[in-house]
Design an enzyme around this catalytic site. Structure first.
Site, PDB file in Angstrom:
ATOM      1  N   ASP A  70       5.137  -5.438   9.630  1.00 25.94           N
ATOM      2  CA  ASP A  70       6.292  -5.038  10.435  1.00 25.94           C
ATOM      3  C   ASP A  70       6.399  -5.867  11.714  1.00 25.94           C
ATOM      4  O   ASP A  70       7.494  -6.260  12.128  1.00 25.94           O
ATOM      5  CB  ASP A  70       6.201  -3.546  10.787  1.00 25.94           C
ATOM      6  CG  ASP A  70       6.530  -2.668   9.589  1.00 25.94           C
ATOM      7  OD1 ASP A  70       7.127  -3.177   8.615  1.00 25.94           O
ATOM      8  OD2 ASP A  70       6.190  -1.474   9.621  1.00 25.94           O
ATOM      9  N   ARG A  84       0.847  -1.185   0.000  1.00 22.38           N
ATOM     10  CA  ARG A  84       0.000   0.000   0.000  1.00 22.38           C
ATOM     11  C   ARG A  84       0.878   1.229   0.000  1.00 22.38           C
ATOM     12  O   ARG A  84       1.783   1.337   0.826  1.00 22.38           O
ATOM     13  CB  ARG A  84      -0.775   0.018   1.327  1.00 22.38           C
ATOM     14  CG  ARG A  84      -2.201  -0.115   1.206  1.00 22.38           C
ATOM     15  CD  ARG A  84      -2.950  -0.124   2.494  1.00 22.38           C
ATOM     16  NE  ARG A  84      -2.366   0.337   3.726  1.00 22.38           N
ATOM     17  CZ  ARG A  84      -3.092   0.834   4.726  1.00 22.38           C
ATOM     18  NH1 ARG A  84      -4.397   0.949   4.605  1.00 22.38           N
ATOM     19  NH2 ARG A  84      -2.535   1.197   5.851  1.00 22.38           N
ATOM     20  N   THR A 140      -1.152   7.601  -0.358  1.00 22.54           N
ATOM     21  CA  THR A 140      -2.467   7.536  -1.024  1.00 22.54           C
ATOM     22  C   THR A 140      -3.293   6.325  -0.576  1.00 22.54           C
ATOM     23  O   THR A 140      -4.489   6.260  -0.854  1.00 22.54           O
ATOM     24  CB  THR A 140      -2.280   7.415  -2.552  1.00 22.54           C
ATOM     25  OG1 THR A 140      -1.597   6.174  -2.813  1.00 22.54           O
ATOM     26  CG2 THR A 140      -1.446   8.566  -3.099  1.00 22.54           C
TER      27      THR A 140
HETATM   28  O1  LIG Z   1      -7.032  -2.874   3.039  1.00 24.56           O
HETATM   29  P1  LIG Z   1      -5.832  -2.061   2.679  1.00 24.56           P
HETATM   30  O2  LIG Z   1      -6.048  -0.591   2.929  1.00 24.56           O
HETATM   31  O3  LIG Z   1      -5.343  -2.328   1.304  1.00 24.56           O
HETATM   32  O4  LIG Z   1      -4.698  -2.442   3.712  1.00 24.56           O
HETATM   33  C1  LIG Z   1      -4.394  -3.747   4.075  1.00 24.56           C
HETATM   34  C2  LIG Z   1      -3.050  -4.139   3.561  1.00 24.56           C
HETATM   35  O5  LIG Z   1      -2.021  -3.394   4.217  1.00 24.56           O
HETATM   36  C3  LIG Z   1      -1.057  -4.302   4.768  1.00 24.56           C
HETATM   37  O6  LIG Z   1      -0.056  -4.591   3.858  1.00 24.56           O
HETATM   38  P2  LIG Z   1       1.167  -3.586   3.550  1.00 24.56           P
HETATM   39  O7  LIG Z   1       0.849  -2.722   2.373  1.00 24.56           O
HETATM   40  O8  LIG Z   1       1.541  -2.880   4.808  1.00 24.56           O
HETATM   41  O9  LIG Z   1       2.291  -4.549   3.077  1.00 24.56           O
HETATM   42  P3  LIG Z   1       3.145  -5.602   3.951  1.00 24.56           P
HETATM   43  O10 LIG Z   1       2.231  -6.756   4.207  1.00 24.56           O
HETATM   44  O11 LIG Z   1       4.276  -5.933   3.040  1.00 24.56           O
HETATM   45  O12 LIG Z   1       3.586  -4.931   5.204  1.00 24.56           O
HETATM   46  C4  LIG Z   1      -1.884  -5.528   5.060  1.00 24.56           C
HETATM   47  O13 LIG Z   1      -1.119  -6.690   5.239  1.00 24.56           O
HETATM   48  C5  LIG Z   1      -2.809  -5.601   3.880  1.00 24.56           C
HETATM   49  O14 LIG Z   1      -2.257  -6.266   2.768  1.00 24.56           O
HETATM   50  O1  LIG Z   2      -3.950  -1.271  10.717  1.00 28.57           O
HETATM   51  C1  LIG Z   2      -3.407  -1.691   9.684  1.00 28.57           C
HETATM   52  C2  LIG Z   2      -3.857  -1.316   8.390  1.00 28.57           C
HETATM   53  C3  LIG Z   2      -3.231  -1.827   7.294  1.00 28.57           C
HETATM   54  N1  LIG Z   2      -2.174  -2.654   7.443  1.00 28.57           N
HETATM   55  C4  LIG Z   2      -1.725  -3.012   8.668  1.00 28.57           C
HETATM   56  O2  LIG Z   2      -0.755  -3.777   8.766  1.00 28.57           O
HETATM   57  N2  LIG Z   2      -2.330  -2.518   9.751  1.00 28.57           N
HETATM   58 MG   LIG Z   3       2.762  -3.461   6.301  1.00 28.90          MG
END
Ligand SMILES: O=P(O)(O)OC[C@H]1O[C@H](OP(=O)(O)OP(=O)(O)O)[C@H](O)[C@@H]1O
Ligand SMILES: O=c1cc[nH]c(=O)[nH]1
Ligand SMILES: [Mg+2]
Length: 209
Positions: A203, A104, A108
């Site tokens: 994380d 994400r 944005t």
């Molecule tokens: O519903 P959304 O608004 O799309 O958010 C949810 C997403 O955000 C986080 O991933 P992130 O982008 O942080 O990637 P990561 O898993 O690599 O940390 C989480 O694991 C989801 O995939």
């Molecule tokens: O709260 C949140 C939202 C999106 N992704 C996460 O890992 N945590």
């Molecule tokens: Mg993440």
């Protein structure tokens, strides 16, 4: 509209509280995310069709049940979805795994796909998309879209924590997809985090912040 089910089994609720705590270590967080993934799978697969099979026990012949048709494809959304994968696979060891990478944009909140590798016969299998967090719903909607583009007909989504905004976004864009969550939280904050939530799942799993 797809069903939205909160799996409020006491073990799931208890384990979720542990991973919400800010003092929980990455090690324990990882273990428990996997365990919840397994417990959720047990509930989600309740309606899998069965067929009769003839077998022989050490005592004699008998007709018993086994799961009918092709096994599921589990689709973790990288990175955080990987945390749930082992627990899910322990319940369905013969499932295949399709991986989709998504991040994400922090400003944005728009999702970006950076990797996708699906089993060849994915179109003939039911898919279970797994990701601990359903926030805006953008990432899950994009992953579901990628599966539909490859011909998948039956898709379920399993998350640990769902924001009401994310549930609505999936139900609007993909009304045929059933959603399962361990909890529905209060709301999304302007920065895209779920409150009370559990912080950044990726994380916390990988110790990157
Ligand atoms: O519903 P959304 O608004 O799309 O958010 C949810 C997403 O955000 C986080 O991933 P992130 O982008 O942080 O990637 P990561 O898993 O690599 O940390 C989480 O694991 C989801 O995939
Ligand atoms: O709260 C949140 C939202 C999106 N992704 C996460 O890992 N945590
Ligand atoms: Mg993440």
């Amino acid at each position: 509209m797809g069903k939205f089910t909160v799996l409020n089994h006491p073990l799931i609720q208890h384990k979720l509280t542990i991973i919400r705590r800010k003092e929980t270590s990455s090690n324990e967080f990882r273990r428990i995310v996997g365990e919840i993934g397994g417990l959720m799978t047990y509930e989600i697969t309740r309606d899998l069709p069965l067929k009769d099979v003839e077998i022989e026990t050490p005592i004699g012949k008998t007709t018993q049940k086994e799961i009918a048709g092709k096994k599921m494809t589990i689709v973790p959304i990288l990175r955080a979805g990987i945390g749930m994968l082992n627990g899910v696979m322990e319940m369905i060891p013969s499932a295949k795994v399709g991986v989709i990478g998504m991040y994400r944009d922090e400003e944005t909140l728009t999702p970006h796909e950076y990797f996708c590798k699906m089993p060849k016969d994915v179109a003939e299998r039911e898919c279970l998309v797994v990701d601990p967090m359903l926030a805006t719903g953008g990432s899950a909607n994009m992953a579901i879209g990628a599966l539909k583009k490859r011909g998948v007909k039956v898709i379920k989504l399993a998350v640990l924590v769902a924001a009401p905004e994310g549930v609505k976004a999936i139900q609007e864009e993909n009304p045929d997809v059933d959603i399962y969550a361990a909890a529905e939280d209060e709301k999304l904050l302007p920065n895209g985090y779920i409150t009370p939530g559990l912080g950044d799942a990726g994380d916390r799993l990988f110790g990157t912040k």
